[in-house]
Design a protein around this motif. Sequence first.
Motif, PDB file in Angstrom:
ATOM      1  N   PHE A 196      10.670  -3.202   4.147  1.00  0.00           N
ATOM      2  CA  PHE A 196      10.055  -2.690   2.924  1.00  0.00           C
ATOM      3  C   PHE A 196       8.701  -3.341   2.645  1.00  0.00           C
ATOM      4  O   PHE A 196       7.847  -2.725   1.999  1.00  0.00           O
ATOM      5  CB  PHE A 196      11.013  -2.810   1.739  1.00  0.00           C
ATOM      6  CG  PHE A 196      12.005  -1.691   1.724  1.00  0.00           C
ATOM      7  CD1 PHE A 196      11.640  -0.426   1.301  1.00  0.00           C
ATOM      8  CD2 PHE A 196      13.295  -1.880   2.185  1.00  0.00           C
ATOM      9  CE1 PHE A 196      12.532   0.623   1.316  1.00  0.00           C
ATOM     10  CE2 PHE A 196      14.201  -0.841   2.208  1.00  0.00           C
ATOM     11  CZ  PHE A 196      13.825   0.419   1.767  1.00  0.00           C
ATOM     12  N   ASN A 197       8.474  -4.549   3.110  1.00  0.00           N
ATOM     13  CA  ASN A 197       7.131  -5.129   3.019  1.00  0.00           C
ATOM     14  C   ASN A 197       6.132  -4.296   3.815  1.00  0.00           C
ATOM     15  O   ASN A 197       5.057  -3.963   3.330  1.00  0.00           O
ATOM     16  CB  ASN A 197       7.123  -6.577   3.526  1.00  0.00           C
ATOM     17  CG  ASN A 197       7.585  -7.552   2.485  1.00  0.00           C
ATOM     18  OD1 ASN A 197       7.253  -7.432   1.323  1.00  0.00           O
ATOM     19  ND2 ASN A 197       8.361  -8.524   2.908  1.00  0.00           N
ATOM     20  N   ILE A 252       2.268   2.548   2.619  1.00  0.00           N
ATOM     21  CA  ILE A 252       2.065   3.452   1.485  1.00  0.00           C
ATOM     22  C   ILE A 252       0.733   3.149   0.803  1.00  0.00           C
ATOM     23  O   ILE A 252       0.044   4.066   0.332  1.00  0.00           O
ATOM     24  CB  ILE A 252       3.246   3.338   0.489  1.00  0.00           C
ATOM     25  CG1 ILE A 252       4.517   3.922   1.123  1.00  0.00           C
ATOM     26  CG2 ILE A 252       2.935   4.020  -0.831  1.00  0.00           C
ATOM     27  CD1 ILE A 252       5.777   3.662   0.338  1.00  0.00           C
ATOM     28  N   ALA A 253       0.355   1.895   0.748  1.00  0.00           N
ATOM     29  CA  ALA A 253      -0.912   1.519   0.108  1.00  0.00           C
ATOM     30  C   ALA A 253      -2.120   1.944   0.926  1.00  0.00           C
ATOM     31  O   ALA A 253      -3.182   2.212   0.350  1.00  0.00           O
ATOM     32  CB  ALA A 253      -0.945   0.005  -0.127  1.00  0.00           C
ATOM     33  N   LEU A 254      -1.977   2.031   2.236  1.00  0.00           N
ATOM     34  CA  LEU A 254      -3.118   2.345   3.104  1.00  0.00           C
ATOM     35  C   LEU A 254      -3.782   3.695   2.794  1.00  0.00           C
ATOM     36  O   LEU A 254      -5.005   3.747   2.621  1.00  0.00           O
ATOM     37  CB  LEU A 254      -2.686   2.273   4.566  1.00  0.00           C
ATOM     38  CG  LEU A 254      -3.800   2.400   5.600  1.00  0.00           C
ATOM     39  CD1 LEU A 254      -4.812   1.261   5.425  1.00  0.00           C
ATOM     40  CD2 LEU A 254      -3.225   2.392   6.997  1.00  0.00           C
ATOM     41  N   PRO A 255      -3.037   4.803   2.659  1.00  0.00           N
ATOM     42  CA  PRO A 255      -3.717   6.061   2.323  1.00  0.00           C
ATOM     43  C   PRO A 255      -4.368   6.038   0.941  1.00  0.00           C
ATOM     44  O   PRO A 255      -5.415   6.668   0.736  1.00  0.00           O
ATOM     45  CB  PRO A 255      -2.624   7.121   2.386  1.00  0.00           C
ATOM     46  CG  PRO A 255      -1.380   6.454   2.747  1.00  0.00           C
ATOM     47  CD  PRO A 255      -1.632   5.002   2.943  1.00  0.00           C
ATOM     48  N   ILE A 256      -3.786   5.305   0.021  1.00  0.00           N
ATOM     49  CA  ILE A 256      -4.388   5.198  -1.311  1.00  0.00           C
ATOM     50  C   ILE A 256      -5.732   4.489  -1.207  1.00  0.00           C
ATOM     51  O   ILE A 256      -6.715   4.878  -1.838  1.00  0.00           O
ATOM     52  CB  ILE A 256      -3.429   4.483  -2.288  1.00  0.00           C
ATOM     53  CG1 ILE A 256      -2.166   5.317  -2.466  1.00  0.00           C
ATOM     54  CG2 ILE A 256      -4.103   4.200  -3.621  1.00  0.00           C
ATOM     55  CD1 ILE A 256      -1.053   4.633  -3.214  1.00  0.00           C
ATOM     56  N   VAL A 266      -9.535  -2.238  -4.284  1.00  0.00           N
ATOM     57  CA  VAL A 266      -9.304  -3.686  -4.197  1.00  0.00           C
ATOM     58  C   VAL A 266      -7.851  -4.022  -4.531  1.00  0.00           C
ATOM     59  O   VAL A 266      -7.206  -4.822  -3.832  1.00  0.00           O
ATOM     60  CB  VAL A 266     -10.288  -4.450  -5.131  1.00  0.00           C
ATOM     61  CG1 VAL A 266      -9.888  -5.911  -5.251  1.00  0.00           C
ATOM     62  CG2 VAL A 266     -11.704  -4.322  -4.627  1.00  0.00           C
ATOM     63  N   GLY A 267      -7.315  -3.415  -5.574  1.00  0.00           N
ATOM     64  CA  GLY A 267      -5.933  -3.696  -5.970  1.00  0.00           C
ATOM     65  C   GLY A 267      -4.934  -3.345  -4.883  1.00  0.00           C
ATOM     66  O   GLY A 267      -4.041  -4.134  -4.560  1.00  0.00           O
ATOM     67  N   ALA A 291      -1.541  -4.378  -0.050  1.00  0.00           N
ATOM     68  CA  ALA A 291      -1.252  -4.159   1.378  1.00  0.00           C
ATOM     69  C   ALA A 291      -1.347  -5.460   2.160  1.00  0.00           C
ATOM     70  O   ALA A 291      -0.484  -5.757   3.006  1.00  0.00           O
ATOM     71  CB  ALA A 291      -2.216  -3.120   1.951  1.00  0.00           C
ATOM     72  N   GLY A 292      -2.373  -6.243   1.888  1.00  0.00           N
ATOM     73  CA  GLY A 292      -2.534  -7.513   2.593  1.00  0.00           C
ATOM     74  C   GLY A 292      -1.387  -8.474   2.328  1.00  0.00           C
ATOM     75  O   GLY A 292      -0.860  -9.104   3.250  1.00  0.00           O
ATOM     76  N   MET A 293      -0.991  -8.588   1.074  1.00  0.00           N
ATOM     77  CA  MET A 293       0.124  -9.480   0.734  1.00  0.00           C
ATOM     78  C   MET A 293       1.439  -8.979   1.337  1.00  0.00           C
ATOM     79  O   MET A 293       2.269  -9.775   1.783  1.00  0.00           O
ATOM     80  CB  MET A 293       0.262  -9.605  -0.793  1.00  0.00           C
ATOM     81  CG  MET A 293      -0.845 -10.402  -1.444  1.00  0.00           C
ATOM     82  SD  MET A 293      -0.921 -12.111  -0.858  1.00  0.00           S
ATOM     83  CE  MET A 293       0.636 -12.737  -1.412  1.00  0.00           C
ATOM     84  N   SER A 294       1.624  -7.665   1.360  1.00  0.00           N
ATOM     85  CA  SER A 294       2.846  -7.104   1.935  1.00  0.00           C
ATOM     86  C   SER A 294       2.937  -7.404   3.428  1.00  0.00           C
ATOM     87  O   SER A 294       3.999  -7.790   3.928  1.00  0.00           O
ATOM     88  CB  SER A 294       2.906  -5.595   1.694  1.00  0.00           C
ATOM     89  OG  SER A 294       3.003  -5.321   0.322  1.00  0.00           O
TER      90      SER A 294
END
Length: 144
Positions: free
Chosen positions: A29-30, A36-40, A51-52, A57-60
């Motif tokens: 799930f990480n 999921i964050a990448l296309p956003i 940036v958010g 994504a980086g932290m995940s």
Amino acid sequence: MYIYILAFIEVEHPEDIPFFWYHFGGVFFNFLTAMIALPIILLSRNPFVIVGFAILAGMSVFLGLLNIIPTNSMGVPNDGYNIVLLRKSPIDRVALYKVLLINAMQYSGVMLEQIPSHIITFSQEEKNCESGCSLRHPAVAILF
């Protein structure tokens, strides 16, 4: 009936529990969150959203890698280390099953004195570790 919070249902052969997905689920799930964050990130034009979600994504990805690369820091194993140990040792899988079952029983209000002794301890055959017991998993140390 017990409340099974992060525990397996009672099984006949505890050494056959599906330990891989139990430990790999958080890592999965990480990485899924990062995907999921990448296309956003790619489709957004708002710099605050970019940036958010880039930070998310980086932290995940960072947490996923931190959890899947096997380490045993100060005696506390991560999920990757648990997967490696549990793959090698059936007695460690039994210990994990027993610890989670005891936890489920206690969440359900069962006092430690009321839990059957065969759940809290290992039999003499299990203690012999003929099947490759590592004796390094914390669950084994608790029950031995």
